[in-house]
Design an enzyme around this catalytic site. Sequence first.
Site, mmCIF file in Angstrom:
data_model
loop_
_atom_site.group_PDB
_atom_site.id
_atom_site.type_symbol
_atom_site.label_atom_id
_atom_site.label_comp_id
_atom_site.label_asym_id
_atom_site.label_seq_id
_atom_site.Cartn_x
_atom_site.Cartn_y
_atom_site.Cartn_z
ATOM 1 N N LYS A 112 0.817 -1.211 0.000
ATOM 2 C CA LYS A 112 0.000 0.000 0.000
ATOM 3 C C LYS A 112 0.857 1.269 0.000
ATOM 4 O O LYS A 112 0.407 2.318 -0.438
ATOM 5 C CB LYS A 112 -0.951 -0.008 1.192
ATOM 6 C CG LYS A 112 -1.833 -1.273 1.177
ATOM 7 C CD LYS A 112 -3.257 -0.999 1.417
ATOM 8 C CE LYS A 112 -4.191 -2.154 1.122
ATOM 9 N NZ LYS A 112 -3.695 -3.531 1.237
HETATM 10 C C1 LIG Z 1 -4.182 -4.624 0.593
HETATM 11 C C2 LIG Z 1 -3.339 -5.838 0.465
HETATM 12 C C3 LIG Z 1 -3.624 -6.855 -0.478
HETATM 13 C C4 LIG Z 1 -4.843 -6.824 -1.373
HETATM 14 O O1 LIG Z 1 -4.789 -5.834 -2.355
HETATM 15 P P1 LIG Z 1 -6.132 -5.355 -3.095
HETATM 16 O O2 LIG Z 1 -5.705 -4.224 -3.922
HETATM 17 O O3 LIG Z 1 -7.081 -4.948 -1.986
HETATM 18 O O4 LIG Z 1 -6.657 -6.514 -3.867
HETATM 19 C C5 LIG Z 1 -2.767 -7.935 -0.553
HETATM 20 N N1 LIG Z 1 -1.707 -8.054 0.263
HETATM 21 C C6 LIG Z 1 -1.405 -7.115 1.192
HETATM 22 C C7 LIG Z 1 -0.233 -7.328 2.085
HETATM 23 C C8 LIG Z 1 -2.202 -5.977 1.321
HETATM 24 O O5 LIG Z 1 -1.901 -5.045 2.242
#
Ligand SMILES: *Cc1c(COP(=O)(O)O)cnc(C)c1O
Length: 463
Positions: A112
């Site tokens: 993120k």
């Molecule tokens: C948010 C997240 C995901 C999922 O990503 P999306 O864009 O919501 O599909 C996968 N792995 C981690 C570690 C995350 O923080």
Amino acid sequence: MRYVSTRGSAPHVGFVDAVLGGLAPDGGLYVPQTWPKFSATEIAGFAGKPYAEVAAKVIGAFADGEIAAADLREMCHEAYSTFTHSAVVPLVQLAPEVFLAELFHGPSLAFKDVAMQILARLYDHLLGGQGRTQTILCATSGDTGGAAVEAFRGRKNVKVVALFPEGRISEVQRRFMTTATESNVACVAVRGSFDDCQAIVKAAFQDESLRQAVDLSGVNSINFARIAAQAVYYFTTAAALGAPQRKISFAVPSGNFGDAFAGYVAHRMGLPVERILVATNANDILAQTFETGRYVRGKVHPTMSPAMDIQSASNFERLYFEGVDREATDTARAFTAFAEAGAIDVPPKAYAAMRELFRGASASEDDTARAMVSTLNETGQLVDPHTAVALSALSRAKGLKGPVVVMSTAHPAKFPEAVAKACGVTPALPRGAADLAGRPERFDRLPAEADTIKAYVRAFSEG
Ligand SMILES: *Cc1c(COP(=O)(O)O)cnc(C)c1O
């Protein structure tokens, strides 16, 4: 470039308003009226370029002149200099045709950061230009809050309130939020579940007087700028492996479908993509959709990959909209029905279009643990449970040709208990985060009551 809502009854807006607005006022999601395109020569030219330069090009194609190119480049350089690896998103080879894209070298050790670091700078820049201060309210089940706090701490024109369910997130996840010392950040441990936190955020956004008073905004994964920022690493990793001459596949651990949808966006922008494998844990709504054509919400099961414990993948609405040839009336009807009934059928033509690119596969908790162990045994590499879900799904996916990039979305040290339980090794936090456990924490505790928390947000924002 104008942005339209997937539900068709919101006014078209420019990039800046789409970013600062988040969700469209008709409840839909913004998408650009047309997809910007890169030529094969431009894509080949991304190979070996500094990550921030490619980011400025890709995001710039969406901003389309609304942000001065020099400003955007400077923001990208600043955003990605917070990453501890000079390649920003390095590729690590696991097998002859399997590569990990390490998306976790940012300040909160999860993918993120890639989008949030640039989003925070965009917000500060755009709000400063308009003489505005906004308050960002987010509910987090773990990673979003940490990434948001790390990105927005100390920014002049933005305040952040992060709500998390007390006792339901890992200590490392909590500390990435609660150890920020800047006065524009407030963290709240809510005595309730993540769903309670989300319901409170929703209530706050529906309170018109609060919205106006504190200029409320959100940074969840439906914000189009996050999608644009995530399309970047599809280009950089594919170009490094020989695109556009070679078609690349991607395996993506998925929850809200923001990451995997960004791969679709890169494809629409001209990147030749063989397949996108949408990998889910036991919360397999998305994997099921790509295999059956039905989108059905289930009960949320807690797993060791908590960032994907999600049963309604907000960004799927964007893909549906494309699948029905941008029929906004159809999209609005489908997602209103989904909100009410929890299930919809994807129309056959749209499903056929999705199947040209997407496949789905899910991993149980046992599968996930086995993938962590076999990856360690075969390559010496420790991977986190989210990455392991994608590796496990990949091992069962049939007919994937050519090189595959697996999105590695979190550093293993962010989920030390799960990794240690499966592999018998406790991953160490990287330099820079190593002192996390010793930093003082600062947060408030509140009951899961919307009125109490709304009053808190108002007081913090005005204080
Ligand atoms: C948010 C997240 C995901 C999922 O990503 P999306 O864009 O919501 O599909 C996968 N792995 C981690 C570690 C995350 O923080």
